[in-house]
Structures are given as C-alpha cells and as structure tokens.
Design an enzyme around this catalytic site. Structure first.
Site: not given
Length: 479
Positions: A178, A231-232, A234-235, A252, A286, A384
């Site tokens: 995706k 992104s963190t 979403a991760g 990642e 990143c 970030e």
C-alpha cells in the site's frame, strides 16, 4: 503532461477498482496536476490479499529453490533499471526530491537492494543440521512467513517499498503493497517491471489508498506479517493491532537524530557531509540530524558555519540539476514545518532562513532554517519536524554531548564528526541509536538499519531483514 491510471495491479494483471473514488496527484514544485489514480477500498484490499494468498499457497513461489527466486529478482531488477530515469523523475515531481538524489536513491540504491537480496537468497541455506543430545540430529529449517503487508510512506517511496519487497521475495513470501496516496505513480512503474520480469501472478500486488485502507490491511485476517514505515504515532497504532493479533511486525518510525561536532573537527572538511545528513531531501528524511551539537568552546564558529551552509543551499524546482533543496511534499506539510519555524522563533535565535524563498511563487518551498541558542528541552529539539530546520545546541564536553544526544524519545540515526576517527568511534559507541555515522552517513545495504525507543522495532537491510520474513522449524530426528 499528466498520467491517469484506471486499474490496480492485483493477481498479476490490471484490475478495475471496486469504486469510482480517485486520488489526484500534484507536482510539488509547480502545483500543477500530475495525474490521477483509483483509490483502494476494503474490497480492493480483500482481492489483493486473496491474490497474494493464492500465490503463496499455489504458485510455487514459496517452495521453489532460492536460485529460481534469485533469477526472477534479477529480472525484476533489470526491468527496474530500464525504468530508472522514469522512476527518479516521477518521485521528484511527486514529493519534491531533488533529481540528483532521486537518481541515486530511488533509482540506483533501490535497484542495488533488489540485486543484493537476490544474491543473498541464492547462497542462503534453507536447512541447517545441528547436533542433538536426545536424538541423532536436529534439522533447523527456514520457512517463508507468508503473505506480507507493506505500508510505504511518501518521502522515499521506491527505496522504502523495495526495502520490504526485496527481502520478502528472497524469503519466498508474497506481498500486498500500500503506497502513500501522495506518491503512488511510481508504484505503477514498479508493477510494470514486476510483470515484465515474469513474477508469478499475485506475488506482489499494489493497492494505493489512505490511512483507513492501510488500517484495514493491517487488521486483515489474511495477512501473516506487517512491515510499516511512517510516523511514530501511526506506528504505535499498527503495533497495538499486531500485538492483539499476535502478528509479526516491523516498524521503521520517526527520528530526531543528533550530529555531534567534536571540538577537533575541521568545519570546512566536514561541512559537505554535515549538509547531507541534516538537509537531504530537504529534511524529509527519518534519519536527518536536525539537532547539531556543538562544543561551547567553538559554538559561535559552528553556528556561523552551519548558518552559512544553510543560506548557501540552492532552493528550486526538484527537476533542476542545480537544486539542493526542493519543495515540501504537500501544502499541508509546508504549513506544519512553518508552524515549527514559528515556534523556533520563540525558543531560539534565528540565524538563517525562516521564511519562503523569493522568486518561487509556485510550489511548496521553505528556506533552509537554522536556530541557535536552543536548549535540548525546546519543542524544535524534541519533535520531528521533517523539514529543513536545524537546532544548534551547545554542550560542555564529550559526556555532555552524549547525554544530550541520548536525551530523546527517538533512537534512529546520528553522526559524530571528528579529526580523529578512533575518537569519533569511541563517542559513537555511547550513543543509544540504531545507526550512527562517523564523519558522514554512508548508508549500507548489507548492514541492518532501524531504530530503538520510539523509532521503531526490527531491522531493514542486511540479512537481518530477510530473517524477519522467515519462521524457523526444528525437525528433531530420533535415533
């Protein structure tokens, strides 16, 4: 010239979408239309997952010899090589990546990665025999983990797709990819190359869509592993879902890396490498070292050098060869970066940039920006930004530099600059991060890449990434 697609690549062929929903793509440098593509719905995801499952169970891809897979992957790499120029141009137009960088990364590096994993697959032993105390021996077998979901962001769309596709293919897995809706045109070039290479139908499927569709894919019962870059925030959600489903996941995520300039560094010598690791892809990277740590004894000198470097960067359209800093990928992202710049004016002293470049009225451009006199507790030193915005932070000695570098929720990248390589290595070993460069950041395909803390879990690149797409079976052989 615009490019309009009407189908998804599912099951080895171009299939009509389940709905009439469309995604419009825009040139980041000109704000002119690039084209449009269909937008995936859950029904399209269902079809893609089913195609990948059929390919895994019945195409022979998972059970064929590593040499056969390696040959197919080399054909895939050859087909991508023939499209390398188009890949680079397409990415540059979509997200503003300077064309020279796009050719090196989205073309050369991505293709090299595919060939690396093809060669690794060809020489990798599927079974290993170990001595057994109770029996005669144990056979440890590597097996492909199954159908993998690969969720790819917009900043390096080809490299970050291939970083998942290549080790998964090498292991014998099949995939549903995706891509980000902001950078999906390149995925059509990848699909054309896969078709030309003769990969079995359904081994790779591409279905671009939004976060909702990505969430549906992560939760899909037909998926055996998730590989996510983003992104963190979403991760964390991806990790939560996978934890509940006991599903393997590689993450990642974000970073707020530090470039430590030691007191013996020659600024003229290090500046080109410092520029690259702080500003590559206009900070939309990143691992970008958006915190520059400078010794108090040379603080003004370092600030002046970094400010001069930033001010000297050529800002312009992504496809111009002289461009060093292109536009932000979207209007919304530029607004976000400018919000951090406004915050930085309250938290530090602006010494370079801070606005939009003159003469570039179209496109989402931001001046390379540097703030001095920044404390590591400031927002611009903690969060970030993902743009060409640097904070120069003073430190007292090596211990203080290491303390500041490690004082972050992130741990993805970093660099140490020194005239003494051994001294730089000594400092680098104390930095808690997944990767760290010495006098530069020469990313290596054969070495594990990834982060700790809020920067993610698992590793891409190297044989370690291929292992993440395998599970082990121990076969105990009795006497």
């Amino acid at each position: 010239m615009t490019t309009n697609h009407t189908a998804f690549f599912i099951g080895g062929e171009w299939r009509a979408p389940a709905s009439s929903k469309r995604i419009d793509l825009v040139d980041a440098s000109t704000q002119l239309p690039l084209g449009s593509i269909p937008e995936a719905t859950p029904s399209d995801i269902d079809r893609a997952v089913e195609a990948a499952r059929q390919a895994f169970d019945h195409s022979g891809w998972a059970t064929t010899t590593p040499a056969v897979r390696a040959a197919a992957m080399h054909r895939f790499a050859d087909a991508l090589q023939a499209r390398a120029a188009d890949l680079a141009t397409t990415v540059s137009r979509q997200n503003g990546m300077p064309i020279n960088l796009a050719e090196a990364f989205e073309g050369g590096f991505a293709i090299g990665m595919l060939r690396y994993y093809a060669d690794l697959a060809a020489r990798r032993e599927i079974e290993e025999t170990r001595p057994s105390q109770l029996g005669r021996e144990t056979i440890v077998r590597r097996n492909p983990i199954g159908v993998c979901a690969a969720i790819v962001p917009w900043n390096y769309p080809v490299v970050l797709a291939i970083s998942k596709i290549a080790p998964a293919l090498a292991a014998g897995c099949t995939l549903v990819v995706k891509p980000s809706p902001n950078t999906a045109l390149d995925s059509y070039l990848l699909a054309e190359a896969a078709l030309e290479a003769g990969l079995p139908p359904g081994v790779i499927n591409w279905v671009p869509g939004d976060r909702t569709v990505g969430g549906y894919l992560v939760c899909h019962p037909g998926i055996d592993k998730v590989a996510f870059t983003g992104s963190t925030a979403a991760g964390r959600e991806v990790s939560r879902v996978c934890a509940e489903m006991l599903r393997p996941v590689s993450l990642e995520l974000g970073g707020k890396s530090a470039a430590i300039v030691l007191d013996d560094a020659d600024l003229d010598t290090i500046m080109p490498n410092l520029q690259f690791i702080t500003m590559m892809n206009q900070g939309q990277t990143c691992v970008a070292c958006s915190r520059v740590l400078a010794p108090r004894s040379r603080y003004k000198q370092v600030v002046d050098a970094v400010a001069t470097m930033a001010a000297s960067q050529t800002v312009g359209p992504a496809l111009e060869r002289t461009t060093q800093i292109g536009p932000m990928a979207t209007a919304e992202h530029r607004e976000r970066v400018e919000g951090f710049i406004a915050r930085g004016r309250l938290e530090g002293r602006l010494v370079a940039g801070g606005g939009r470049p003159a003469g570039l009225d179209r496109g989402w451009f931001v001046q390379p920006t540097v703030f001095a006199d920044v404390d590591n507790t400031a927002t611009i030193a903690r969060e970030e930004i993902f743009g060409p915005v640097l904070a120069v932070i003073p430190y007292n000695d090596e211990d203080d530099a290491v303390r500041i570098a490690n004082d972050s929720i992130y741990g993805l990248g970093g660099t140490v600059f020194s005239a003494d390589v051994e001294r730089a290595k000594h400092v680098a070993r104390r930095v808690r991060t997944g990767t760290v460069g010495i006098n530069g950041y020469p990313l290596a395909i054969g070495s594990p890449f990834g982060g700790i803390k809020a920067s993610g879990q698992g590793r891409e690149f190297g044989p370690e990434a291929m292992s993440a797409y395998e599970y082990l079976t121990s076969m105990y052989v009795g006497a």
